[in-house]
Scaffold this active site. Structure first.
Site, PDB file in Angstrom:
ATOM      1  N   SER A   1     -23.458 -46.077  13.086  1.00 36.88           N
ATOM      2  CA  SER A   1     -22.282 -46.055  13.949  1.00 36.88           C
ATOM      3  C   SER A   1     -21.592 -47.414  13.991  1.00 36.88           C
ATOM      4  O   SER A   1     -22.232 -48.466  13.980  1.00 36.88           O
ATOM      5  CB  SER A   1     -22.667 -45.605  15.359  1.00 36.88           C
ATOM      6  OG  SER A   1     -23.720 -46.397  15.868  1.00 36.88           O
TER       7      SER A   1
ATOM      8  N   HIS B   1     -24.244 -24.854  33.920  1.00 36.76           N
ATOM      9  CA  HIS B   1     -24.425 -25.939  32.957  1.00 36.76           C
ATOM     10  C   HIS B   1     -25.056 -25.459  31.654  1.00 36.76           C
ATOM     11  O   HIS B   1     -24.573 -25.772  30.560  1.00 36.76           O
ATOM     12  CB  HIS B   1     -25.283 -27.041  33.591  1.00 36.76           C
ATOM     13  CG  HIS B   1     -25.395 -28.275  32.767  1.00 36.76           C
ATOM     14  ND1 HIS B   1     -24.342 -29.139  32.555  1.00 36.76           N
ATOM     15  CD2 HIS B   1     -26.439 -28.800  32.068  1.00 36.76           C
ATOM     16  CE1 HIS B   1     -24.730 -30.139  31.786  1.00 36.76           C
ATOM     17  NE2 HIS B   1     -25.999 -29.967  31.464  1.00 36.76           N
TER      18      HIS B   1
ATOM     19  N   ALA C   1     -22.133 -41.165  14.400  1.00 36.39           N
ATOM     20  CA  ALA C   1     -20.964 -41.461  13.567  1.00 36.39           C
ATOM     21  C   ALA C   1     -21.105 -40.678  12.270  1.00 36.39           C
ATOM     22  O   ALA C   1     -22.131 -40.752  11.596  1.00 36.39           O
ATOM     23  CB  ALA C   1     -20.885 -42.946  13.284  1.00 36.39           C
TER      24      ALA C   1
ATOM     25  N   HIS D   1     -23.659 -37.094  33.225  1.00 41.46           N
ATOM     26  CA  HIS D   1     -23.332 -38.223  32.356  1.00 41.46           C
ATOM     27  C   HIS D   1     -22.673 -37.688  31.090  1.00 41.46           C
ATOM     28  O   HIS D   1     -22.436 -36.495  30.959  1.00 41.46           O
ATOM     29  CB  HIS D   1     -24.576 -39.042  32.004  1.00 41.46           C
ATOM     30  CG  HIS D   1     -25.764 -38.212  31.607  1.00 41.46           C
ATOM     31  ND1 HIS D   1     -25.824 -37.500  30.443  1.00 41.46           N
ATOM     32  CD2 HIS D   1     -26.936 -37.981  32.255  1.00 41.46           C
ATOM     33  CE1 HIS D   1     -26.977 -36.860  30.368  1.00 41.46           C
ATOM     34  NE2 HIS D   1     -27.674 -37.120  31.452  1.00 41.46           N
TER      35      HIS D   1
END
Length: 560
Positions: A525, A132, A411, A11
């Site tokens: 955000s 990974h 953000a 994801h």
């Protein structure tokens, strides 16, 4: 050397471009396709490409597909096939089952061809599989500035391991030890988030909830089912790959259904989970230090988004310096995979930019076109930072859209909603009328770097304060002045802002301080139950659907 990094297997799909060791561009696919996490993390979706992110990165770097020397993917299919063990506690055809694993590995093996199709060029001879956790580690190690750093990666799962402990030596990264399934800190968070009535992706909600509970109520229970010190997770209790909570309910009581009221025992479970995480990560860090002693820890993986634990690790761990990248979750592995691929071809370390501002930016023509399409009247401001600061000081909530988009889940002042931290009603108003989220969730302050220690107990220095990755106690004499960014435990999730990193955002906060005496703004955000906005069109759609008072995009501002 031009390297395209891709994260696509699980994801948070993403892409990055590295040119001669420099991060030129990086972006998350969800920002373009407007689907949270980019796609479902199903056994058959590994070969769905982050096509928009790839296209953006190539354009930002001024490269054609033919110019790519290597494509690095943050997963190693051969390592998966040689190390993964089937899980008897799994659903047929899903994660952990024989049929599910067959579907998954087949999808992963299609990735090189899928990348070639997305690029329109056959790159299978230039394709590199990067383990990974090595990709996670690389995303923190190469930018950390210490060529001998200890490395720690903690997440849900990589190919089969659930954590990596190691270290660097110049351009080389070494895996020294690892944890194996079911000893997964990330999966414990996912399952207990689900148990508490949220989604498995909602660990951040549970972190916020934890401050309202008593960790002692279930601390012994957590230790019994998940270990004390290094994790020892009882899969028969957690049943990670099955639906239902019978095992957990035998330990923690009834689970909460989505939308049901939060009861005290739910808060206490969240608190015990956070407390367990604190002790577990500290134990893993101490073990990593024993294996590879260094003054610096490069820390990554989805669990590295836990600001409370990060602060404990920074202050109480064996390292004088802790570095966490802005995107320690899976999206950051696109950068990490590309950096690892580049540095395996050279013996020379060079400074790697750690700026989080690596996404798209938009010029005046695109901004004005978006306003026109939306039918929103805008005007050019003579001094956008000053004007927005005055509006915030007068109680307005402003969508602040500037420059290059951030990479990472937070953000950081370029795709933000900004508001007055002094307003005691601001938190409830934002949660209910703008963000449409749970009332208990706190908001963060963006504070001038040079003034942060006057207002918060910052502790040891860390560059990662710039990424909103630590919680800090508010100085007692300052707490009453900033109620909107003060959590119930007296802490704030601080982002420091410097002239060097973000001059326009720094000026906005400086103007707000000049008007109010407070050197910070509330920052959350710019979104509403959706991915953070990417384009001016996204920003104006969110503006239209919420009670934001105004939106500032570049030098242009529009009021409701």
């Amino acid at each position: 050397m031009n390297v395209l990094g891709i994260n696509c297997v699980y994801h948070e799909s993403s892409a990055a471009i590295i040119v001669d060791g420099s991060v030129i561009a990086a972006a998350e696919e969800e920002r373009f396709n407007r689907v949270k996490h980019a796609k479902p993390a199903s056994v058959d979706t590994a070969d769905i490409m982050p096509v928009a992110s790839i296209a953006f990165c190539l354009e930002a770097a001024g490269l054609r597909p033919e110019d790519i020397d290597q494509v690095a993917c943050s997963f190693d299919v051969e390592l998966r096939k040689s190390s993964f063990e089937l899980d008897p506690l799994s659903k047929p055809g899903d994660w952990g089952s024989a049929e599910g694993e067959r579907l998954f590995t087949a999808a992963v093996e299609r990735v090189p061809d899928a990348v070639s199709a997305a690029l329109g060029v056959d790159v299978t001879d230039r394709f590199v599989w990067v383990p990974h956790h090595v990709a996670h580690a690389a995303s923190a190690y190469y930018p950390c500035g210490d060529g001998d750093a200890t490395v720690l990666v903690v997440d849900g799962i990589g190919e089969s391991a659930t954590a990596m402990l190691g270290g660097g030596a110049g351009t080389t990264l070494q895996r020294i030890d690892q944890l194996a399934y079911p000893n997964s800190v990330g999966f414990v968070w996912e399952k207990l988030s689900d148990f508490l009535g949220f989604s498995p992706y909602d660990a951040s909600k549970v972190m916020g909830l934890a401050a309202y509970g008593n960790p002692q109520k279930f601390s012994d229970a957590m230790a019994r089912v998940a270990g004390a010190g290094l994790p020892e997770v009882h899969s028969s209790i957690f049943e990670f790959r099955l639906d239902g909570f019978a095992g957990l309910e035998s330990v923690f009581g009834p689970h909460r259904r989505p939308g049901d009221p939060l009861e005290q025992h739910h808060l206490d479970v969240a608190a015990a989970l956070q407390d367990w995480n604190d002790h577990t990560i500290l134990s893993l860090a101490e073990r990593a230090y024993e294996l590879h002693p260094s003054s610096t820890l490069a820390y990554s993986g989805g669990v590295a988004l836990n600001c409370t634990t990060n602060s404990l690790l920074k202050e109480k761990g064996p390292f004088s310096h802790v570095y966490i990248p802005s995107a320690p979750h899976d999206a950051g592995t696109a950068v990490g995979a590309a950096l690892w691929a580049y540095y395996r071809s050279t013996d020379t370390m060079a400074p790697v930019s750690d700026s989080p501002y690596t996404g798209p930016e938009y010029g005046d023509d695109a901004i004005l076109a978006a306003f026109g399409e939306a039918g929103v009247e805008a005007r050019r401001s003579d001094d956008i930072a000053y004007e927005v600061a005055q509006r915030i000081a007068n109680g307005q909530v402003i969508g602040w859209f500037q420059g290059k988009m951030e990479v990472g889940p937070r953000a950081l002042g370029n795709r933000s909603l900004v508001a007055d931290p002094r307003d005691p009603g601001m938190r409830d108003m934002l949660n209910r009328k703008v963000k449409h989220r749970e009332d208990f969730r706190p908001f963060a302050p963006s504070v001038l770097e040079e003034r942060a220690r006057d207002w918060f107990e910052m502790g040891r220095e860390s560059e990662s304060y710039r990424y909103m990755l630590y919680t800090c106690p508010v100085r007692p004499e300052r707490a009453d002045q900033i109620p909107a960014v003060l959590h119930t435990d007296g802490t704030s999730r601080v982002q420091t802002v410097s002239v060097r990193d973000n001059p326009r955002y720094h000026r906005l906060i400086s103007c707000f301080e000049a008007a109010t005496g407070v050197p910070m703004v509330l920052n959350t955000s710019f979104n509403d139950s959706e991915p953070i906005v990417c384009s001016p069109r996204d920003a104006l759609a969110t503006f239209a659907g919420t009670r934001i008072d105004a939106v500032a995009i570049g030098d242009f501002i529009a009021s409701r």
